[in-house]
Design a protein around this motif. Structure first.
Motif, PDB file in Angstrom:
ATOM      1  N   GLN A  98      46.512  31.982  54.945  1.00 31.56           N
ATOM      2  CA  GLN A  98      47.416  32.724  54.069  1.00 31.56           C
ATOM      3  C   GLN A  98      46.841  32.814  52.657  1.00 31.56           C
ATOM      4  O   GLN A  98      46.802  33.894  52.067  1.00 31.56           O
ATOM      5  CB  GLN A  98      48.776  32.039  54.044  1.00 31.56           C
ATOM      6  N   LYS A  99      46.364  31.693  52.129  1.00 29.41           N
ATOM      7  CA  LYS A  99      45.797  31.689  50.771  1.00 29.41           C
ATOM      8  C   LYS A  99      44.515  32.517  50.713  1.00 29.41           C
ATOM      9  O   LYS A  99      44.291  33.257  49.752  1.00 29.41           O
ATOM     10  CB  LYS A  99      45.495  30.253  50.317  1.00 29.41           C
ATOM     11  N   LEU A 100      43.665  32.411  51.738  1.00 33.05           N
ATOM     12  CA  LEU A 100      42.431  33.189  51.776  1.00 33.05           C
ATOM     13  C   LEU A 100      42.753  34.680  51.842  1.00 33.05           C
ATOM     14  O   LEU A 100      42.147  35.489  51.146  1.00 33.05           O
ATOM     15  CB  LEU A 100      41.560  32.781  52.962  1.00 33.05           C
ATOM     16  N   GLY A 101      43.727  35.053  52.659  1.00 35.68           N
ATOM     17  CA  GLY A 101      44.131  36.448  52.764  1.00 35.68           C
ATOM     18  C   GLY A 101      44.664  36.992  51.446  1.00 35.68           C
ATOM     19  O   GLY A 101      44.350  38.108  51.049  1.00 35.68           O
ATOM     20  N   GLN A 102      45.467  36.186  50.762  1.00 36.75           N
ATOM     21  CA  GLN A 102      45.994  36.615  49.467  1.00 36.75           C
ATOM     22  C   GLN A 102      44.861  36.783  48.459  1.00 36.75           C
ATOM     23  O   GLN A 102      44.840  37.744  47.694  1.00 36.75           O
ATOM     24  CB  GLN A 102      47.001  35.597  48.945  1.00 36.75           C
ATOM     25  N   PHE A 103      43.907  35.850  48.465  1.00 42.91           N
ATOM     26  CA  PHE A 103      42.794  35.923  47.520  1.00 42.91           C
ATOM     27  C   PHE A 103      41.895  37.120  47.806  1.00 42.91           C
ATOM     28  O   PHE A 103      41.517  37.856  46.899  1.00 42.91           O
ATOM     29  CB  PHE A 103      41.982  34.626  47.572  1.00 42.91           C
ATOM     30  N   VAL A 104      41.561  37.336  49.071  1.00 39.74           N
ATOM     31  CA  VAL A 104      40.648  38.420  49.444  1.00 39.74           C
ATOM     32  C   VAL A 104      41.251  39.792  49.128  1.00 39.74           C
ATOM     33  O   VAL A 104      40.524  40.730  48.814  1.00 39.74           O
ATOM     34  CB  VAL A 104      40.274  38.301  50.936  1.00 39.74           C
ATOM     35  N   HIS A 105      42.556  39.904  49.193  1.00 39.15           N
ATOM     36  CA  HIS A 105      43.208  41.189  48.928  1.00 39.15           C
ATOM     37  C   HIS A 105      43.733  41.300  47.496  1.00 39.15           C
ATOM     38  O   HIS A 105      44.444  42.251  47.168  1.00 39.15           O
ATOM     39  CB  HIS A 105      44.327  41.419  49.937  1.00 39.15           C
ATOM     40  N   SER A 106      43.350  40.353  46.645  1.00 38.37           N
ATOM     41  CA  SER A 106      43.810  40.409  45.259  1.00 38.37           C
ATOM     42  C   SER A 106      42.942  41.363  44.444  1.00 38.37           C
ATOM     43  O   SER A 106      41.793  41.640  44.788  1.00 38.37           O
ATOM     44  CB  SER A 106      43.764  39.008  44.632  1.00 38.37           C
ATOM     45  N   MET A 107      43.493  41.843  43.347  1.00 37.40           N
ATOM     46  CA  MET A 107      42.760  42.745  42.468  1.00 37.40           C
ATOM     47  C   MET A 107      41.572  42.037  41.823  1.00 37.40           C
ATOM     48  O   MET A 107      40.515  42.639  41.619  1.00 37.40           O
ATOM     49  CB  MET A 107      43.701  43.305  41.398  1.00 37.40           C
ATOM     50  N   ALA A 108      41.712  40.747  41.519  1.00 37.39           N
ATOM     51  CA  ALA A 108      40.610  39.987  40.915  1.00 37.39           C
ATOM     52  C   ALA A 108      39.407  39.921  41.857  1.00 37.39           C
ATOM     53  O   ALA A 108      38.263  40.111  41.423  1.00 37.39           O
ATOM     54  CB  ALA A 108      41.080  38.579  40.560  1.00 37.39           C
ATOM     55  N   PHE A 109      39.660  39.674  43.144  1.00 38.97           N
ATOM     56  CA  PHE A 109      38.562  39.614  44.116  1.00 38.97           C
ATOM     57  C   PHE A 109      37.921  40.983  44.279  1.00 38.97           C
ATOM     58  O   PHE A 109      36.692  41.101  44.328  1.00 38.97           O
ATOM     59  CB  PHE A 109      39.084  39.099  45.469  1.00 38.97           C
ATOM     60  N   GLU A 110      38.736  42.018  44.381  1.00 41.15           N
ATOM     61  CA  GLU A 110      38.205  43.377  44.517  1.00 41.15           C
ATOM     62  C   GLU A 110      37.350  43.749  43.306  1.00 41.15           C
ATOM     63  O   GLU A 110      36.285  44.346  43.448  1.00 41.15           O
ATOM     64  CB  GLU A 110      39.352  44.382  44.682  1.00 41.15           C
ATOM     65  N   THR A 111      37.815  43.385  42.107  1.00 40.77           N
ATOM     66  CA  THR A 111      37.061  43.668  40.890  1.00 40.77           C
ATOM     67  C   THR A 111      35.745  42.898  40.872  1.00 40.77           C
ATOM     68  O   THR A 111      34.690  43.461  40.546  1.00 40.77           O
ATOM     69  CB  THR A 111      37.898  43.308  39.645  1.00 40.77           C
ATOM     70  N   ALA A 112      35.798  41.623  41.224  1.00 41.45           N
ATOM     71  CA  ALA A 112      34.580  40.804  41.254  1.00 41.45           C
ATOM     72  C   ALA A 112      33.572  41.357  42.254  1.00 41.45           C
ATOM     73  O   ALA A 112      32.369  41.452  41.954  1.00 41.45           O
ATOM     74  CB  ALA A 112      34.933  39.358  41.601  1.00 41.45           C
ATOM     75  N   MET A 113      34.038  41.746  43.430  1.00 41.88           N
ATOM     76  CA  MET A 113      33.114  42.296  44.431  1.00 41.88           C
ATOM     77  C   MET A 113      32.551  43.638  43.966  1.00 41.88           C
ATOM     78  O   MET A 113      31.375  43.939  44.205  1.00 41.88           O
ATOM     79  CB  MET A 113      33.796  42.434  45.793  1.00 41.88           C
ATOM     80  N   GLY A 114      33.341  44.432  43.277  1.00 40.12           N
ATOM     81  CA  GLY A 114      32.837  45.690  42.732  1.00 40.12           C
ATOM     82  C   GLY A 114      31.748  45.453  41.704  1.00 40.12           C
ATOM     83  O   GLY A 114      30.721  46.156  41.679  1.00 40.12           O
ATOM     84  N   MET A 115      31.937  44.441  40.858  1.00 39.85           N
ATOM     85  CA  MET A 115      30.914  44.102  39.858  1.00 39.85           C
ATOM     86  C   MET A 115      29.637  43.582  40.527  1.00 39.85           C
ATOM     87  O   MET A 115      28.531  43.890  40.092  1.00 39.85           O
ATOM     88  CB  MET A 115      31.459  43.066  38.874  1.00 39.85           C
ATOM     89  N   ILE A 116      29.808  42.816  41.584  1.00 44.73           N
ATOM     90  CA  ILE A 116      28.640  42.304  42.316  1.00 44.73           C
ATOM     91  C   ILE A 116      27.886  43.454  42.973  1.00 44.73           C
ATOM     92  O   ILE A 116      26.649  43.487  42.968  1.00 44.73           O
ATOM     93  CB  ILE A 116      29.071  41.232  43.338  1.00 44.73           C
ATOM     94  N   ILE A 117      28.608  44.424  43.505  1.00 42.86           N
ATOM     95  CA  ILE A 117      27.962  45.602  44.112  1.00 42.86           C
ATOM     96  C   ILE A 117      27.197  46.386  43.045  1.00 42.86           C
ATOM     97  O   ILE A 117      26.062  46.837  43.277  1.00 42.86           O
ATOM     98  CB  ILE A 117      29.001  46.482  44.835  1.00 42.86           C
ATOM     99  N   LEU A 118      27.804  46.551  41.879  1.00 41.70           N
ATOM    100  CA  LEU A 118      27.106  47.248  40.781  1.00 41.70           C
ATOM    101  C   LEU A 118      25.854  46.486  40.352  1.00 41.70           C
ATOM    102  O   LEU A 118      24.800  47.092  40.098  1.00 41.70           O
ATOM    103  CB  LEU A 118      28.040  47.447  39.594  1.00 41.70           C
ATOM    104  N   ALA A 119      25.934  45.168  40.265  1.00 38.03           N
ATOM    105  CA  ALA A 119      24.760  44.362  39.906  1.00 38.03           C
ATOM    106  C   ALA A 119      23.673  44.508  40.957  1.00 38.03           C
ATOM    107  O   ALA A 119      22.475  44.594  40.628  1.00 38.03           O
ATOM    108  CB  ALA A 119      25.159  42.900  39.743  1.00 38.03           C
ATOM    109  N   ASN A 120      24.064  44.568  42.219  1.00 39.41           N
ATOM    110  CA  ASN A 120      23.095  44.785  43.297  1.00 39.41           C
ATOM    111  C   ASN A 120      22.430  46.154  43.141  1.00 39.41           C
ATOM    112  O   ASN A 120      21.219  46.287  43.330  1.00 39.41           O
ATOM    113  CB  ASN A 120      23.784  44.664  44.652  1.00 39.41           C
ATOM    114  N   CYS A 121      23.207  47.165  42.786  1.00 39.44           N
ATOM    115  CA  CYS A 121      22.643  48.508  42.559  1.00 39.44           C
ATOM    116  C   CYS A 121      21.628  48.497  41.423  1.00 39.44           C
ATOM    117  O   CYS A 121      20.572  49.139  41.509  1.00 39.44           O
ATOM    118  CB  CYS A 121      23.750  49.514  42.261  1.00 39.44           C
ATOM    119  N   VAL A 122      21.934  47.767  40.343  1.00 46.27           N
ATOM    120  CA  VAL A 122      21.004  47.665  39.220  1.00 46.27           C
ATOM    121  C   VAL A 122      19.706  46.995  39.674  1.00 46.27           C
ATOM    122  O   VAL A 122      18.605  47.455  39.338  1.00 46.27           O
ATOM    123  CB  VAL A 122      21.654  46.898  38.037  1.00 46.27           C
ATOM    124  N   CYS A 123      19.815  45.939  40.458  1.00 44.77           N
ATOM    125  CA  CYS A 123      18.612  45.259  40.968  1.00 44.77           C
ATOM    126  C   CYS A 123      17.781  46.176  41.850  1.00 44.77           C
ATOM    127  O   CYS A 123      16.546  46.176  41.765  1.00 44.77           O
ATOM    128  CB  CYS A 123      18.997  44.006  41.738  1.00 44.77           C
TER     129      CYS A 123
END
Length: 134
Positions: A57-82
């Motif tokens: 339940q806690k993992l599901g809430q975290f994975v679907h949170s806006m903070a996690f989505e934002t962090a993963m988006g930033m990581i994807i952008l950093a990967n694109c820069v690399c």
């Protein structure tokens, strides 16, 4: 009529008094979700089921949170820069842009750092995959 653990109807009068209850599947709980086996007998105690249920339940809430989505988006952008740095600074040896004496890497190519970052991003993306599919 009574219901056994598998949901099938049973008749009290026909069942033997000394028959043990049907064991749970070693990897599934009563509610049908996958759980780890917590005892050598293939049964899952209620404390373990509650722990894993709370964790899911806690993992599901975290994975679907806006903070996690934002962090993963930033990581994807950093990967694109690399990837962009790798394409720009590390041309193949037969390219006109290739510089240096090393046949493997151009003089401007930060090969070790890019390789390390590539592995870090891969681990992060695999962990994200398993967290989302849990």
């Amino acid at each position: 009529l009574e219901y056994n653990r598998m949901g099938a109807e049973e008749d009290d009068s026909a069942s033997a008094e000394n028959t043990p209850p049907a064991p749970l599947s070693p990897t599934k709980s009563v509610d049908g979700k996958r759980r780890k086996q917590s005892s050598k007998h293939g049964r899952i105690d209620s404390a373990t089921m509650a722990e894993w249920g709370l964790f899911d339940q806690k993992l599901g809430q975290f994975v679907h949170s806006m903070a996690f989505e934002t962090a993963m988006g930033m990581i994807i952008l950093a990967n694109c820069v690399c990837i962009g740095v790798q394409v720009d600074k590390c041309p193949p040896a037969d390219s006109i842009r290739f510089m240096g004496n090393d046949p493997e890497n151009s003089a401007e190519c930060p090969h070790n750092a890019l390789t390390l970052l590539e592995h870090v991003f891969t681990v992060i993306f695999v962990a994200e995959f398993f967290a989302r599919t849990r």
